[in-house]
Design an enzyme around this catalytic site. Structure first.
Site, PDB file in Angstrom:
ATOM      1  CD  GLN A 194      38.349  45.680  35.086  1.00 30.97           C
ATOM      2  OE1 GLN A 194      37.209  45.420  34.716  1.00 30.97           O
ATOM      3  NE2 GLN A 194      38.959  44.997  36.047  1.00 30.97           N
ATOM      4  CD  GLU A 244      47.837  38.585  35.862  1.00 28.76           C
ATOM      5  OE1 GLU A 244      47.578  37.652  35.080  1.00 28.76           O
ATOM      6  OE2 GLU A 244      46.981  39.140  36.577  1.00 28.76           O
ATOM      7  CG  ASP A 304      39.619  42.040  39.888  1.00 27.24           C
ATOM      8  OD1 ASP A 304      38.523  41.448  39.858  1.00 27.24           O
ATOM      9  OD2 ASP A 304      39.956  42.890  39.041  1.00 27.24           O
ATOM     10  CB  CYS A 329      33.808  39.401  37.365  1.00 31.30           C
ATOM     11  SG  CYS A 329      34.768  37.874  37.333  1.00 31.30           S
ATOM     12  CD  GLU A 363      33.992  43.403  37.850  1.00 28.70           C
ATOM     13  OE1 GLU A 363      35.183  43.187  38.105  1.00 28.70           O
ATOM     14  OE2 GLU A 363      33.417  42.980  36.828  1.00 28.70           O
TER      15      GLU A 363
END
EC number: 2.1.1.-
Length: 371
Positions: A194, A244, A304, A329, A363
């Protein structure tokens, strides 16, 4: 924030509005997109007006014997050389101009076919500089780069096609105070992080506030990265399964688990679509060997996703979980996904996180509970 390159550098498209006006425009945009699904108050989390960005990349512009930093022109035609960049955090600011001096003082070794420089820094004053070249790097480059490490008190890496030169380390270690606790994160040069540490903390704490409302069961996370949300939220659930696709991010996440002495998280290298197939029993994955998926009782899921939003399979999967924390986002794809999710859930909270001041990027987050 004031910058002499406002109006020419394309990095700050909203240069002609003050920060309050920018935030109001973003609030209006997100509120309008969410209005069919949520009529409550949109919580705003602002950013420092300057010195907020911990990750930055600059082109290198060669003119005669001199190199300068450059960014894309605001008209998206060519580039503009820059002499300041007030949005980068101090650990980058204090090194980037000294680095440029050293590059220009070098007898071609550092500057020859150098085309970009990337910075990754932390609030604890660590900094990793990656120098990108259109040529093979040799021992002479390594020797000069080692001198840079000593003189700038940072880590330096070199990259060219099919070559990566690591002189000391390829990561920095960030420490953030989140909800009264300290968390340490290893952040790799090529991994996602981030970019705005101050807003990142606010974003994680907002997710924690939602998790505290649940207070039971197991936690599922997709697109977990290096464990940015996973580690702090793990304290509020029994067991955690986080997925992930990036090998580098999973490697960092496992390191971060160990650094923070967190023992209730299982990480799996799966794409979002693969996670859906695995949890639905459609496919078996060797990467899940030793993980009993049926033992989990998920009360909450956090997603996310990238700008494209969620795929249909993932939406179908999470619609069966009582509580959803959706960090986005791209408010347009968030609104698109909510059209489906509100068939099973109600939007209870919504927030705007201004990760990217002076740009149109925004965001946002929503918390949904099953009807």
């Amino acid at each position: 924030m004031v910058c002499k390159h406002f109006g020419s550098c394309g990095s700050c498209a909203l240069y002609n509005q003050n920060y309050t006006q920018q935030l109001q425009l973003k609030e209006q945009r997100v509120s309008e997109l969410l209005s069919p699904f949520y009529t409550g108050e949109l919580e705003l989390f602002d950013s420092p007006d300057s010195r907020y960005r911990a990750r930055a990349e600059f082109r290198i512009w060669h003119e005669s014997e001199r190199c300068d930093y450059a960014m894309g022109n605001i008209e998206k035609k060519g580039a503009v050389t820059i002499e300041e960049c007030p949005k980068v955090i101090e650990p980058i600011e204090k090194r980037m101009w000294k680095l440029l001096e050293k590059i220009n003082a070098s007898q071609e070794v550092l500057k020859q076919r150098l085309f970009a420089v990337e910075f990754l820094a932390t609030t604890t004053d660590e900094c990793l500089v990656t120098m990108l070249y259109h040529r093979k790097l040799d021992e002479a480059w390594s020797e000069e780069a080692k001198m840079l490490e000593r003189e700038l008190n940072c880590r330096v890496m070199g990259r060219s096609r099919k070559q990566k030169v690591i002189l000391s380390d390829e990561f920095v270690t960030e420490t953030l105070e989140i909800d009264g606790k300290e968390f340490t994160y290893v952040q790799y040069e090529s991994g996602f992080t981030q970019p705005n540490p101050a807003v990142n903390v606010k974003m994680i704490e907002w997710a924690i506030w939602q998790a505290k409302k649940v207070g039971y069961g197991d936690f599922l996370e997709s697109y977990c990265g290096l464990g940015n949300f996973t580690l702090p939220l793990s304290h509020y659930f029994d067991n955690v399964l986080a997925t992930e696709i990036s090998k580098r991010s999973i490697h960092a996440a496992l390191q971060n688990c160990e650094l923070n002495a967190v023992e209730n998280i299982t990480f799996a290298r799966l794409a979002s679509e693969e996670m859906t197939e695995a949890l639905n029993g459609v496919r078996e994955f060797s990467r899940l060997k030793g993980i009993d998926l049926k033992s989990y009782d998920f009360s909450t899921v956090l997603v996310d996703p990238p700008r494209a939003g969620l795929d249909e399979g993932t939406i179908e999967l999470i619609s069966n979980i009582d509580n959803i924390i959706y960090i986005s986002c791209n408010p347009e794809t968030l609104a698109r996904d909510l059209e489906t999710l509100i068939k099973t859930h109600t939007v209870m909270e919504a927030a705007l996180f201004d990760q990217f001041p002076h740009t149109e990027h925004v965001e946002s987050g929503v918390f949904l509970q099953k009807k």
